[in-house]
Design an enzyme around this catalytic site. Structure first.
Site, PDB file in Angstrom:
ATOM      1  N   LEU A  61      -5.629 -11.394  -6.980  1.00 27.16           N
ATOM      2  CA  LEU A  61      -4.371 -10.762  -7.393  1.00 27.16           C
ATOM      3  C   LEU A  61      -3.159 -11.653  -7.106  1.00 27.16           C
ATOM      4  CD1 LEU A  61      -5.185  -7.176  -6.111  1.00 27.16           C
ATOM      5  CD2 LEU A  61      -4.524  -7.726  -8.456  1.00 27.16           C
ATOM      6  N   ASP A  97      -1.496 -19.799   0.745  1.00 26.77           N
ATOM      7  CA  ASP A  97      -2.907 -19.430   0.939  1.00 26.77           C
ATOM      8  C   ASP A  97      -3.525 -20.326   1.993  1.00 26.77           C
ATOM      9  OD1 ASP A  97      -4.884 -17.579  -1.122  1.00 26.77           O
ATOM     10  OD2 ASP A  97      -5.804 -18.715   0.528  1.00 26.77           O
ATOM     11  N   TYR A 155     -10.531  -1.808   8.106  1.00 24.76           N
ATOM     12  CA  TYR A 155      -9.680  -2.115   6.941  1.00 24.76           C
ATOM     13  C   TYR A 155      -8.825  -0.897   6.557  1.00 24.76           C
ATOM     14  CZ  TYR A 155      -8.920  -3.607   2.012  1.00 24.76           C
ATOM     15  OH  TYR A 155      -8.401  -3.960   0.799  1.00 24.76           O
ATOM     16  N   SER A 156      -9.436   0.305   6.548  1.00 21.52           N
ATOM     17  CA  SER A 156      -8.685   1.527   6.191  1.00 21.52           C
ATOM     18  C   SER A 156      -7.508   1.718   7.130  1.00 21.52           C
ATOM     19  CB  SER A 156      -9.565   2.775   6.305  1.00 21.52           C
ATOM     20  OG  SER A 156     -10.702   2.635   5.527  1.00 21.52           O
ATOM     21  N   LYS A 190      -4.840  -0.931   6.518  1.00 19.17           N
ATOM     22  CA  LYS A 190      -4.195  -0.776   5.212  1.00 19.17           C
ATOM     23  C   LYS A 190      -3.244   0.415   5.199  1.00 19.17           C
ATOM     24  CE  LYS A 190      -5.332  -3.967   2.318  1.00 19.17           C
ATOM     25  NZ  LYS A 190      -4.322  -5.029   2.112  1.00 19.17           N
ATOM     26  N   SER A 198     -12.101  -9.190  -8.087  1.00 23.36           N
ATOM     27  CA  SER A 198     -11.758 -10.420  -7.365  1.00 23.36           C
ATOM     28  C   SER A 198     -12.936 -10.737  -6.459  1.00 23.36           C
ATOM     29  CB  SER A 198     -10.497 -10.216  -6.524  1.00 23.36           C
ATOM     30  OG  SER A 198     -10.815  -9.467  -5.365  1.00 23.36           O
ATOM     31  N   ASP A 202      35.281  25.872   3.179  1.00 24.28           N
ATOM     32  CA  ASP A 202      33.914  25.992   3.686  1.00 24.28           C
ATOM     33  C   ASP A 202      33.860  25.298   5.043  1.00 24.28           C
ATOM     34  OD1 ASP A 202      31.284  25.829   4.372  1.00 24.28           O
ATOM     35  OD2 ASP A 202      30.576  25.522   2.326  1.00 24.28           O
ATOM     36  N   HIS A 260      28.791  20.188   7.987  1.00 24.28           N
ATOM     37  CA  HIS A 260      29.397  19.168   7.131  1.00 24.28           C
ATOM     38  C   HIS A 260      30.372  18.261   7.870  1.00 24.28           C
ATOM     39  CE1 HIS A 260      27.529  21.383   3.924  1.00 24.28           C
ATOM     40  NE2 HIS A 260      28.142  22.486   4.327  1.00 24.28           N
ATOM     41  N   PHE A 301      20.786  23.445  -6.255  1.00 22.77           N
ATOM     42  CA  PHE A 301      20.965  22.392  -5.251  1.00 22.77           C
ATOM     43  C   PHE A 301      19.590  21.959  -4.749  1.00 22.77           C
ATOM     44  CE2 PHE A 301      24.657  25.244  -5.019  1.00 22.77           C
ATOM     45  CZ  PHE A 301      25.644  24.343  -5.396  1.00 22.77           C
ATOM     46  N   GLN A 347      18.577  27.137 -56.583  1.00 25.55           N
ATOM     47  CA  GLN A 347      17.968  26.652 -57.836  1.00 25.55           C
ATOM     48  C   GLN A 347      18.293  27.563 -59.006  1.00 25.55           C
ATOM     49  OE1 GLN A 347      13.938  26.214 -56.703  1.00 25.55           O
ATOM     50  NE2 GLN A 347      14.113  23.984 -56.552  1.00 25.55           N
TER      51      GLN A 347
HETATM   52  P1  NAI Z   1      -8.805 -12.335  -2.763  1.00 23.17           P
HETATM   53  O1  NAI Z   1      -9.784 -12.599  -1.667  1.00 23.17           O
HETATM   54  O2  NAI Z   1      -9.089 -12.889  -4.092  1.00 23.17           O
HETATM   55  O3  NAI Z   1      -7.387 -12.824  -2.303  1.00 23.17           O
HETATM   56  C1  NAI Z   1      -6.928 -12.779  -0.985  1.00 23.17           C
HETATM   57  C2  NAI Z   1      -6.373 -14.142  -0.634  1.00 23.17           C
HETATM   58  O4  NAI Z   1      -5.788 -14.092   0.674  1.00 23.17           O
HETATM   59  C3  NAI Z   1      -7.424 -15.228  -0.579  1.00 23.17           C
HETATM   60  O5  NAI Z   1      -7.069 -16.270  -1.472  1.00 23.17           O
HETATM   61  C4  NAI Z   1      -7.433 -15.698   0.862  1.00 23.17           C
HETATM   62  O6  NAI Z   1      -7.661 -17.096   1.019  1.00 23.17           O
HETATM   63  C5  NAI Z   1      -6.052 -15.334   1.320  1.00 23.17           C
HETATM   64  N1  NAI Z   1      -5.967 -15.172   2.761  1.00 23.17           N
HETATM   65  C6  NAI Z   1      -6.859 -14.586   3.586  1.00 23.17           C
HETATM   66  N2  NAI Z   1      -6.427 -14.637   4.865  1.00 23.17           N
HETATM   67  C7  NAI Z   1      -5.234 -15.261   4.837  1.00 23.17           C
HETATM   68  C8  NAI Z   1      -4.272 -15.591   5.836  1.00 23.17           C
HETATM   69  N3  NAI Z   1      -4.507 -15.317   7.134  1.00 23.17           N
HETATM   70  N4  NAI Z   1      -3.159 -16.219   5.468  1.00 23.17           N
HETATM   71  C9  NAI Z   1      -2.932 -16.568   4.172  1.00 23.17           C
HETATM   72  N5  NAI Z   1      -3.800 -16.255   3.183  1.00 23.17           N
HETATM   73  C10 NAI Z   1      -4.943 -15.617   3.518  1.00 23.17           C
HETATM   74  O7  NAI Z   1      -8.645 -10.760  -2.831  1.00 23.17           O
HETATM   75  P2  NAI Z   1      -7.806  -9.795  -3.810  1.00 23.17           P
HETATM   76  O8  NAI Z   1      -8.738  -8.807  -4.325  1.00 23.17           O
HETATM   77  O9  NAI Z   1      -6.975 -10.540  -4.724  1.00 23.17           O
HETATM   78  O10 NAI Z   1      -6.915  -9.031  -2.744  1.00 23.17           O
HETATM   79  C11 NAI Z   1      -5.515  -9.133  -2.617  1.00 23.17           C
HETATM   80  C12 NAI Z   1      -5.012  -7.999  -1.767  1.00 23.17           C
HETATM   81  O11 NAI Z   1      -5.246  -6.776  -2.420  1.00 23.17           O
HETATM   82  C13 NAI Z   1      -5.666  -7.881  -0.419  1.00 23.17           C
HETATM   83  O12 NAI Z   1      -4.694  -7.488   0.542  1.00 23.17           O
HETATM   84  C14 NAI Z   1      -6.662  -6.765  -0.604  1.00 23.17           C
HETATM   85  O13 NAI Z   1      -6.961  -6.101   0.608  1.00 23.17           O
HETATM   86  C15 NAI Z   1      -5.913  -5.884  -1.567  1.00 23.17           C
HETATM   87  N6  NAI Z   1      -6.766  -4.984  -2.333  1.00 23.17           N
HETATM   88  C16 NAI Z   1      -7.523  -5.460  -3.365  1.00 23.17           C
HETATM   89  C17 NAI Z   1      -8.299  -4.580  -4.080  1.00 23.17           C
HETATM   90  C18 NAI Z   1      -9.080  -5.038  -5.251  1.00 23.17           C
HETATM   91  O14 NAI Z   1      -9.640  -4.185  -5.961  1.00 23.17           O
HETATM   92  N7  NAI Z   1      -9.138  -6.317  -5.530  1.00 23.17           N
HETATM   93  C19 NAI Z   1      -8.414  -3.152  -3.718  1.00 23.17           C
HETATM   94  C20 NAI Z   1      -7.519  -2.758  -2.690  1.00 23.17           C
HETATM   95  C21 NAI Z   1      -6.738  -3.659  -2.014  1.00 23.17           C
END
Ligand code: NAI
Length: 734
Positions: free
Chosen positions: A19, A38, A162-163, A166, A196, A508, A513, A561, A704
């Site tokens: 993403l 990254d 993770y939950s 997040k 991804s 009032d 207020h 309101f 008409q």
């Molecule tokens: P991805 O693994 O393709 O991208 C994550 C990137 O973060 C990787 O390129 C990785 O090298 C980089 N990364 C990891 N640790 C790092 C750090 N300490 N410092 C700098 N970069 C670091 O995964 P994706 O799917 O693109 O995920 C992006 C975000 O979206 C994440 O936070 C993930 O938890 C979240 N997410 C993604 C979902 C999905 O369906 N793909 C679902 C829900 C959340």
């Protein structure tokens, strides 16, 4: 206009793939300077490589975009921001996206599994955001995205670490949205779904391939654009679908009684009601949430406990007996005022000498000095301010719990600029809304014998419901939703820090207020603006926009309101014109919160039938019809122009001679009606006698038939006569 990011500096963390890469490419394509961060780690957070970020930077540059790479971990937040400052001198947008996974069933989750996930997701986002914060604050602009996950919002097997991290991000974002708001730093959270490397282990390959990251990026770009005023919101998105999430709260149940211990058995016995989402509310702030809890304290204190038999218990506690209360007349009250109160009120609702049009409301020496129509609530409210409700039998309520819910005001004449008016108040109805009671009070205000205006105050008494009363009333003047289309006019007006302090001088005196500690008791961060003050702003916005500041055209106003405005915030009034009714909705511009809903103003039509040319006795019947057509063109001319697009000439005959000529121009501008022949050439000209014209309009004579019998003659484009119906319909009532 397309959205560009020219001049903006954007940092995307974890942008080496998935993403993040997509966001970086999309921002760069629209002119942003992008820092592609990254660490180049594996999905579990191990290893390190500069290749991932470099590749994306190359891709951007190859397309002519501006980007630099950064290889630090988000745990080194300062370094990431420093590279933005070194390369481009500022930081405008931060997308916290970097992430890893270390999925384990809960029992097998090690300290390292827990800590690493928290360090990268939650602590990493915190550190990078904190490093960016002061830069954004100083430049009074910032857009921040936090990335949560459905796993956090809903939970997911094997992702406890993770939950937790997040959903921690959502909490972080909620508070940043509040702290950043006044600096124009907005923070929103997304829960994306995309194919991804993180999802390829849990999703089938074809789904990974079709849920493209590029279906998520546009939401992120919009949320990060300066035009977007969204703040503190949460969105689920994937496959090109975007939805907003919010909290819903059941009405709940108070299971405690005055001077009695609270027991788990009482909780058990009322469990179904506690969990029942009928009439659920949607609190949007801690203040709102706290308010209902604080109100329980006084409810219980005043004996408003709710026991095993909710209806019976609440009835005795709230002490509302509609049979006794409804129909009660309060003692008449009188209100004397001079021009000073009119001017003070006008200042209270934001009028200012800065606008030359306002002078007629602010200067008693002005040749057209008038009183604002919405002052009609002030002349009527004195009986309520003096505690008139306390004397009503059958209304044994806690007066600290009374909120102003809705207001209706109708004027029968413009208000005098001084005088003594008397008001008669009747309890029109009492409604049981479950969580509270609604009391409808009808107030008629007279000047001597003459009825000047009518008000309906609708107040909500928190915690006083459940007495077994009816939910709705035919006495209630209902709010109306605005049309679905974009508003026809929008006016933005700032309130001053002292707006409430000024407005209260109109009578009032509620300390809510003005007194910070009183406001805090009600769960507010600071004293709030009077609802009727926002009401006054909205009323004068409509008066100016659609009635030329002429109070004699102001007929009525209704508002609900919804939320308070804080003094100093700006009120944005959105208006939709539907004939003589102007629907309105007011928002706080800074927060986008809707504060007045279901609102509308009714205007009297402007005097279209020109006063120097009134239908004379013994004159033509058709004069009246054309006067009405003129009014319609004024109201809906633009629509008619679209539908008809032609100029109609009319020759009205009397005793065989042309007695009047009219031109209906539905081709130019927003349409017009004019007496006399068209200066150019009409597309079609219709000749008909005054009597036959009336018969046609009344539907007694078929056009008409009239044509074929020679009663109605048509010159020019005969096909256009088919469009006559659009112009003449609805006039049968004349
Ligand atoms: P991805 O693994 O393709 O991208 C994550 C990137 O973060 C990787 O390129 C990785 O090298 C980089 N990364 C990891 N640790 C790092 C750090 N300490 N410092 C700098 N970069 C670091 O995964 P994706 O799917 O693109 O995920 C992006 C975000 O979206 C994440 O936070 C993930 O938890 C979240 N997410 C993604 C979902 C999905 O369906 N793909 C679902 C829900 C959340």
């Amino acid at each position: 206009m397309s959205l560009t990011f020219e001049g903006r500096v954007v940092l995307v963390t974890g942008a080496g793939g998935g993403l993040g890469r997509e966001y970086a490419l999309a921002f760069a394509e629209r002119g942003a300077s992008v820092i592609v961060n990254d660490l180049g780690a594996d999905t579990k957070g191990g290893g390190k490589s500069s290749a991932a970020a470099d590749k994306v930077v190359e891709e951007i540059r190859a397309k002519g975009g501006k980007a630099v790479a950064n290889y630090d971990s988000v745990e080194d937040g300062e370094k990431l921001i420093q590279s933005a400052l070194d390369a481009f001198g500022r930081i405008d947008v931060l997308v916290n996206n970097a992430g890893i996974l270390r999925d384990r069933s809960f029992a097998r989750t090690s300290d390292l599994d827990w800590d690493l996930i928290h360090r990268v997701h939650l602590r990493g986002s915190f550190l990078v955001t904190r490093a960016a914060w002061n830069h954004m604050k100083n430049q009074k602009f910032g857009r921040i995205i936090m990335t949560t996950s459905g796993a956090g919002v809903y939970g997911n097997f094997g992702q406890a670490n993770y939950s937790a991290a997040k959903l921690g991000l959502l909490g972080l974002a909620n508070t940043l949205a509040i702290e950043g708001r006044k600096y124009n730093i907005y923070c929103n959270t997304i829960a994306p779904v995309a194919g991804s490397r993180l999802t390829e282990t849990v999703m089938p390959p074809d789904l990974v391939a079709s849920l493209k990251p590029e279906f998520v990026a546009p939401l992120v770009l919009w949320l990060c654009h300066e035009q977007c005023q969204e703040n503190g919101a949460l969105f689920e998105t994937g496959a090109g679908w975007i939805a907003k999430l919010r909290w819903e709260r059941s009405l709940g149940r108070t299971v405690r009684q005055k001077n009695q211990p609270m027991t788990p058995e009482a909780v058990r016995d009322q469990w179904d009601q506690i969990c029942d989402f009928t009439d659920a509310t949607k609190p949007t702030s801690l203040q709102e949430s706290m308010m209902s809890i604080v109100s329980v304290l006084s409810q219980v204190e005043s004996g408003g406990e709710v026991s095993g038999n909710p209806t019976a218990a609440a009835a005795s506690s709230s002490g509302i007996n509609p049979i006794e209360a409804v129909g009660t007349k309060l003692p008449p009250s009188s209100f004397s005022y001079t021009h000073i109160q009119c001017i003070l009120y006008a200042l209270g609702v934001g009028m200012s000498t800065k606008d030359p049009d306002h002078l007629r409301f602010l200067y008693e020496g002005h040749e057209d000095f008038v009183c604002l129509p919405s002052f009609g609530v002030i002349v009527a409210q004195s009986v309520l301010m003096e505690g008139g409700l306390t004397s009503v039998p059958g209304l044994n309520i806690d007066f600290t719990q009374v909120l102003h819910g809705e207001q209706y005001l109708e004027l029968y004449k413009p208000l005098p600029t001084s005088g003594t008016l008397t008001s008669e108040t009747t309890i029109a109805d009492v409604l049981d809304k479950g969580s509270g009671a609604v009391i409808l009070m009808d107030v008629k205000t007279f000047c001597g014998e003459e009825l000047i205006c009518f008000n309906q105050f609708s107040v909500f008494v928190v915690g006083a419901g459940g007495f077994g009363g009816k939910r709705s009333s035919d006495k209630a003047i209902a709010p109306l939703p605005p049309p679905q289309r974009a508003p026809d006019a929008v006016v933005i007006d700032s309130t001053s820090t002292d707006q409430a302090a000024l407005y209260r001088l109109s009578g009032d005196w509620n300390p809510l207020h003005i007194d910070p500690s009183f406001a805090a008791m009600g769960g507010f961060q600071a004293p709030i603006l009077h609802g009727l003050c926002s009401f006054g702003f909205a009323a004068r916005h409509v008066l100016k926009q659609f009635a030329d500041n002429d109070p004699s055209r102001f007929k009525a106003i209704k508002v609900r309101f919804a939320k308070p405005v804080m003094p100093g915030q700006s009120i944005q009034t959105e208006m939709w014109k539907e004939g003589n009714r102007i629907h309105i909705q007011c928002k706080v511009k800074e927060t986008d919160a809707v504060v007045l809903t279901g609102a509308y103003v009714d205007l009297h039509g402007a005097a279209e039938a020109s006063p120097e040319d009134p239908p004379q006795a013994g004159g033509l019947h058709s004069e009246l019809v054309f006067a009405e057509i003129g009014r319609r063109i004024k109201d809906t001319g633009s629509e008619l122009v679209k539908k008809v697009n032609a100029v109609f000439g009319w020759e009205i005959t009397k005793d065989g001679k042309i007695a009047a000529q009219w031109t209906i121009d539905l081709k130019n501008g927003s349409g017009s009606l004019q007496k006399g022949p068209h200066s150019g050439k009409a597309d079609v000209t219709i000749t008909v006698s005054d009597e036959d014209f009336l018969e046609v309009v009344q539907g007694k004579l078929n056009p008409q038939k009239a044509f074929f019998s020679g009663k109605l003659k048509v010159r020019g484009n005969i096909m256009l006569s088919q469009k006559l119906e659009v112009i003449l319909k609805d006039h049968a009532k004349l």
